[in-house]
Enzyme design. Structure first.
Site, PDB file in Angstrom:
ATOM      1  N   ASP A 139       0.839  -1.192   0.000  1.00 26.06           N
ATOM      2  CA  ASP A 139       0.000   0.000   0.000  1.00 26.06           C
ATOM      3  C   ASP A 139       0.876   1.245   0.000  1.00 26.06           C
ATOM      4  O   ASP A 139       1.990   1.239   0.546  1.00 26.06           O
ATOM      5  CB  ASP A 139      -0.895   0.038   1.250  1.00 26.06           C
ATOM      6  CG  ASP A 139      -1.970  -1.037   1.232  1.00 26.06           C
ATOM      7  OD1 ASP A 139      -2.219  -1.608   0.153  1.00 26.06           O
ATOM      8  OD2 ASP A 139      -2.544  -1.291   2.305  1.00 26.06           O
ATOM      9  N   ARG A 140       0.363   2.327  -0.562  1.00 29.80           N
ATOM     10  CA  ARG A 140       1.110   3.593  -0.588  1.00 29.80           C
ATOM     11  C   ARG A 140       1.629   3.965   0.805  1.00 29.80           C
ATOM     12  O   ARG A 140       2.772   4.396   0.965  1.00 29.80           O
ATOM     13  CB  ARG A 140       0.229   4.715  -1.126  1.00 29.80           C
ATOM     14  CG  ARG A 140       0.975   6.039  -1.307  1.00 29.80           C
ATOM     15  CD  ARG A 140       0.134   7.228  -0.856  1.00 29.80           C
ATOM     16  NE  ARG A 140      -1.071   7.361  -1.639  1.00 29.80           N
ATOM     17  CZ  ARG A 140      -1.202   8.210  -2.683  1.00 29.80           C
ATOM     18  NH1 ARG A 140      -0.202   8.969  -3.054  1.00 29.80           N
ATOM     19  NH2 ARG A 140      -2.341   8.271  -3.318  1.00 29.80           N
TER      20      ARG A 140
END
Length: 307
Positions: A139-140
Site C-alpha cells: 500500500d502507498r
C-alpha cells in the site's frame, strides 16, 4: 570499434573466478589490503559487477568461469532516492525498501510518480529497453521491503509460484489499544468494494484470508504486533486488525481518523525470504523496526513530542 572496446574495458578492474566461493571471500583474496568494511562499502556503492551485473550481496555464490569487475566510475552506478533504497539486485530481480507515501505502481486513478517509475528510470540509464515488472505491491502508506522482476519470465515464475517461492513474509505494526492475546490467527473472507475492503467471518463469496499475529510489546495504550500473511489480499492486515478491535495506528480508513501521532500508517514490511526463481538460492532480507514505532509504546513527558 577496437578503441571503443578498449575504453569500455578500462572502466573496470577485471578478475577471473577459478574456483567456487562467496563474493566477499573472493574480494578479500584479490584485495588483501582492504578491510572487510571497505569491501562492504564497494558493494553498497554498487560498483562491483559479476558478469556485467551489479551485485550488492556479500555472500553471492561465484562459480569458475565468472568474471568479477570493479568499476572505476564510482558515481555512475550509485542509486540515491529519498523514498526508495535498493537492497539487492541481480540479472533477474531488484529488492527495494520503500518509504511510506510512495505508490508501488500507478493505477487508473493515480498516475503519480511510483517505485516502479523510479526503478525504470534507473534501469533505463544503461538501456532504454530495460524495465521492471510488478510481482506484488505494498500500500502507498505502508513502508518496507518489496521486489520487482527484471523480465517477464521471472515475473510469471514468481507470480505463478508465489506461495512455494516465498518462505517468510512479515510485517510489524503499532495498533490501537493493548492486545488481549499474545498470539493468534485471524481468518475471514474479504471482498474488494473499491474504496474499502469488506470482511465477513463466513464465506460470503469473498476471498479467504488468513493473518497470523504475535504481540511483541504493550504500553502507553498501544501494542507492537508482528504479522505473518498466509494469504496476501488487498488491505488484509489493516482489515484484520480492525476485525480484532485494534486497528493500525494512523489508519483513517479502517481505524480512527484522529489517532495519527506519527502522521503515517504504522505498518512496515520488515522481512522477505524466498528461493531465487532462477538460481534456487535462498535469499533473506530484513530491515529494523522503525524506531518511532517503539517510541509510541513509551510514555512521553509532557514537554516532549514525537517528531
Amino acid at each position: 570499434m577496437k578503441n571503443n572496446y578498449a575504453r569500455a574495458q578500462s572502466k573496470f578492474t577485471n578478475y577471473n573466478v577459478h574456483e567456487p566461493m562467496e563474493l566477499m571471500e573472493f574480494l578479500s583474496s584479490v584485495m588483501p589490503q582492504a578491510s572487510r568494511t571497505k569491501l562492504k562499502s564497494l558493494l553498497q556503492k554498487r560498483i562491483v559487477h559479476v558478469d556485467n551485473t551489479i551485485i550488492t550481496q556479500y555472500n553471492f555464490p561465484l562459480k569458475p568461469g565468472m568474471k568479477v569487475q570493479i568499476s572505476r566510475e564510482k558515481g555512475k552506478h550509485e542509486f540515491h532516492h529519498n523514498l526508495l533504497k535498493i537492497i539487492y539486485e541481480d540479472a533477474y530481480l531488484i529488492v527495494v525498501e520503500k518509504k511510506e507515501g510512495l505508490l508501488s505502481v500507478s493505477t487508473e486513478r493515480q498516475k503519480e510518480r511510483t517505485a516502479m517509475h523510479i526503478l525504470n528510470e534507473y534501469l533505463g540509464r544503461k538501456n532504454k529497453r530495460n524495465q521492471v515488472y510488478v510481482v506484488h505491491r505494498l500500500d502507498r502508506d505502508t513502508s518496507g521491503i518489496m521486489m520487482f522482476a527484471k523480465d517477464e519470465q521471472t515475473q510469471h515464475t514468481l507470480r505463478d509460484n508465489w506461495h512455494n517461492i516465498v518462505t517468510d513474509r512479515r510485517y510489524v505494526a503499532v495498533v490501537a489499544g493493548e492486545m488481549e492475546r499474545d498470539n493468534g490467527i485471524v481468518r475471514s473472507w474479504l471482498t474488494d468494494k473499491t474504496l474499502y475492503v469488506a470482511s465477513s467471518p463466513v464465506n460470503d463469496g469473498g476471498k479467504e484470508s488468513v493473518t497470523h499475529y504475535r504481540t511483541i510489546k504493550r504500553g502507553n495504550g498501544f501494542s507492537l504486533v508482528e504479522l505473518i500473511l498466509e494469504t496476501g489480499r488487498k488491505n488484509q492486515i489493516r482489515v484484520h486488525m480492525q476485525d480484532l478491535g485494534h486497528p493500525v495506528v494512523g489508519d483513517g480508513r479502517y481505524g480512527f481518523e484522529d489517532l495519527n501521532p506519527l502522521n503515517r500508517l504504522c505498518l512496515h514490511a520488515f522481512k522477505l525470504c524466498f528461493r531465487h526463481p532462477v538460481t534456487g538460492e535462498r535469499l533473506h532480507f530484513e530491515t529494523p523496526y522503525p524506531a518511532d514505532f517503539k517510541r509510541l509504546l513509551i510514555k512521553q513527558k509532557t514537554s516532549e513530542k514525537i517528531q
